[in-house]
Design an enzyme around this catalytic site. Structure first.
Site, short mmCIF file in Angstrom:
data_model
loop_
_atom_site.label_atom_id
_atom_site.label_comp_id
_atom_site.label_asym_id
_atom_site.label_seq_id
_atom_site.Cartn_x
_atom_site.Cartn_y
_atom_site.Cartn_z
CB ALA A 1 5.38 34.66 9.70
N GLY B 1 6.04 34.91 15.42
CA GLY B 1 5.32 35.03 16.69
C GLY B 1 4.22 33.98 16.82
NE ARG C 1 -1.22 40.72 21.28
CZ ARG C 1 -0.63 41.76 20.71
NH1 ARG C 1 -1.12 42.98 20.88
NH2 ARG C 1 0.44 41.59 19.95
CE LYS D 1 -0.43 37.76 15.12
NZ LYS D 1 -0.21 39.00 15.90
N GLY E 1 11.36 39.12 19.60
CA GLY E 1 11.14 40.48 19.13
C GLY E 1 11.28 40.64 17.62
CG ASP F 1 0.39 40.90 12.84
OD1 ASP F 1 1.12 41.62 12.12
OD2 ASP F 1 0.28 41.06 14.07
NE ARG G 1 -21.49 13.57 1.41
CZ ARG G 1 -21.64 12.27 1.67
NH1 ARG G 1 -22.87 11.73 1.72
NH2 ARG G 1 -20.60 11.51 1.90
CB ALA H 1 -40.85 11.74 -4.80
#
Ligand code: UD1
Ligand code: MG
Length: 490
Positions: free
Chosen positions: A16, A18, A22, A29, A87, A112, A342, A389
């Protein structure tokens, strides 16, 4: 000879480090999410199902963020920092150093490749041990192999090497069998051969995949086991693949809940995070998102067009066209259409939050209703209450938030403003249009509007020549004539 999967030690290395160039993202990523969890979180989770002795995570890009996210989910993971040598081969080399003298099998996973399932991994480790291989690569046959490393075999069908797309000859690029980026290695063979890997390739990186050819040169066995489901091999390198992975994971999740007894009308427009839970006989209508740790109890109906994030929905409740976060909805309650719940909203059993109602940090008791056009914030409402209301709790005085407390069996008129802090006692009532600034005692009727005064002829005097003045004049003379004739009749 067949081996039990636990005969030999198993360590897992998850890559993990990298950046994920891209993705074109400021977020690393492997921290992009599908099914409500980061990509690398899915990988770690799958690895844990194999009960490995150790799990090592290799990080570099945004190391604190990546390591922190993983440690939060799985505290026992060992973090290893990759140095400047790029690498996947270098990443594994450093992870092996952290495993010291570990001698069993090393399962290498890519952070990935998130759709990998534990059955596929168990099968891979089993095949590796049965074949007495030094390395076993998980492969898949893809119609479109673009971007993946290709598995190259010799005339006998034995794996000879893996070649990256960028380094492939046209013949090699035409191969459809790809490397899933998931491998089992015999630890000592891996250690011995990784040190021989160079960086003479298109990307100038130390490729883990180069170990395959080196093992072959040493006359060791390298096998490739095909993934039973090619989707498990999907690697996420860009946003297109991210969406594809999210869709495939979601399809799996939807199917799982359908088989558990939920009716999900339209799987294509229903998104369910991996941590959400649906009981049996839940109905999910189209275009609905059930996210985070949301739990839906039996018989409830959710949707259409609804998003629930970290919510609890009780048995037989109905939630229609609603957006809710961190809300608890009681059994048999109804919410929506067009409600916005909420965080901190608690709706009691058989209660109602109706149309165009916003709630926040408020408890609405059993059988109590806020049916139309209201804002309820920082409020506690008892049981059996009905708010007219257009009820507004004015909870903010520009400096601080204040609470509104409404007792049991209170019924309020339409269009009330409750100026907090304020209390409405049990059984009290309010008139239409009341602006409630003072506490209302139990059983009292609160009226705050001045008596109505009608100024006759105001429109004709002040807006002469307008349409309103014309029709008013006509109506008034007709009224006078009518009054006159009634006079005569008498
Ligand atoms: C890699 C494989 C390719 C395979 C594909 C499967 C190599 C050389 N190529 O290519 O054969 O088909 O995965 O998805 O291994 N990483 C590090 N340190 C690094 C570089 C990468 O830890 O220096 C990590 C990344 O964070 C990622 C994983 O390793 O999680 C794979 O890296 P990536 O750059 O995506 O490799 P691919 O080009 O996909
Ligand atoms: Mg990749």
């Amino acid at each position: 000879m067949t081996h039990n999967i636990n005969d030999r030690g198993l360590a897992v290395i998850v890559l993990a480090a990298g950046q994920g160039t891209r993705m074109k993202s400021s977020l690393p990523k492997v921290l992009h999410r599908i099914g409500g969890r980061p990509l690398v979180g899915h990988v770690i989770d799958t690895a844990l199902a194999l009960a490995p002795e150790r799990v090592v995570l290799v990080v570099r890009h945004e190391r604190d963020l990546v390591a922190g996210t993983v440690i939060e989910q799985t505290p026992g993971v060992v973090i290893v920092d990759q140095d400047d040598v790029p690498g996947t081969g270098r990443a594994v080399e450093l992870a092996l150093d952290a495993l010291d003298d570990f001698t069993g099998d090393v399962l290498v996973l890519s952070g990935d490749v998130p759709l990998l399932d534990s059955d596929t991994l168990t099968g891979l480790v089993g095949a590796h041990r049965d074949g007495s291989a030094a390395a076993t690569v998980l492969s898949a046959v893809l119609e479109d192999a673009t971007g993946y490393g290709r598995v190259i075999r010799d005339a006998e069908g034995a794996v000879t090497r893996i070649v990256e797309q960028k380094d492939a000859t046209p013949d090699e690029a035409a191969v459809h069998e790809i490397n899933a980026g998931v491998y089992v290695f015999e630890a000592q063979a891996l250690r011995a051969h990784l040190s021989l890997v160079g960086t003479a390739n298109a990307q100038g990186e130390k490729y883990l995949t180069d170990v395959v050819a080196l093992l072959r040169d040493s006359r060791l066995v390298v096998a490739a086991a095909s993934a039973p489901d090619a989707a498990a091999a999907l690697g996420v390198n860009d946003r297109v693949q991210l969406a594809e992975a999210a869709r495939l994971l979601n399809a799996r999740t939807v199917r799982r809940w359908q088989l558990e007894g939920a009716t999900i009308l339209d799987p294509a427009t229903t998104w369910i995070d991996v941590d959400a839970k649906l009981a049996s006989d839940v109905t999910v209508l189209p275009n609905t998102h059930i996210l985070g740790a949301t739990v839906v109890d039996a018989g409830a109906t959710i949707g259409p067009d609804t998003s629930l994030v970290h919510c609890e929905v009780g048995e037989n409740a109905t939630v229609t066209r609603t957006d809710a976060t961190l809300a608890v909805i009681g059994a048999g309650a109804t919410v929506g259409p067009f409600a916005y719940l909420r965080p901190g909203t608690h709706l009691g059993a058989r209660g109602k939050i109706g149309t165009f109602v916003e709630t926040k940090n408020s408890t609405i008791g059993e059988r109590s209703k806020v049916p139309h056009l209201s804002y309820i914030g920082d409020t506690t409402i008892g049981t059996g209450v009905n708010l007219g209301a257009g009820a507004i709790t004015a909870n903010y005085d520009d400096i601080a938030k204040h609470r509104t407390e409404i007792g049991d069996e209170v019924h309020t008129g339409s269009h009330n403003v409750f100026v907090a802090p304020v209390r409405i006692g049990d059984g009290a009532k309010t008139g239409a249009g009341a602006v409630v600034r003072k506490d209302v005692p139990a059983g009292a009727l609160a009226l705050s509007i001045a008596p109505q005064r009608n100024i006759e002829g105001w429109v004709e005097s002040n807006r002469p020549g307008t349409g309103a003045a014309d029709v008013a004049a006509r109506a008034r003379s007709a009224q006078k004539a009518d009054d006159g004739s009634q006079e005569e009749d008498r």
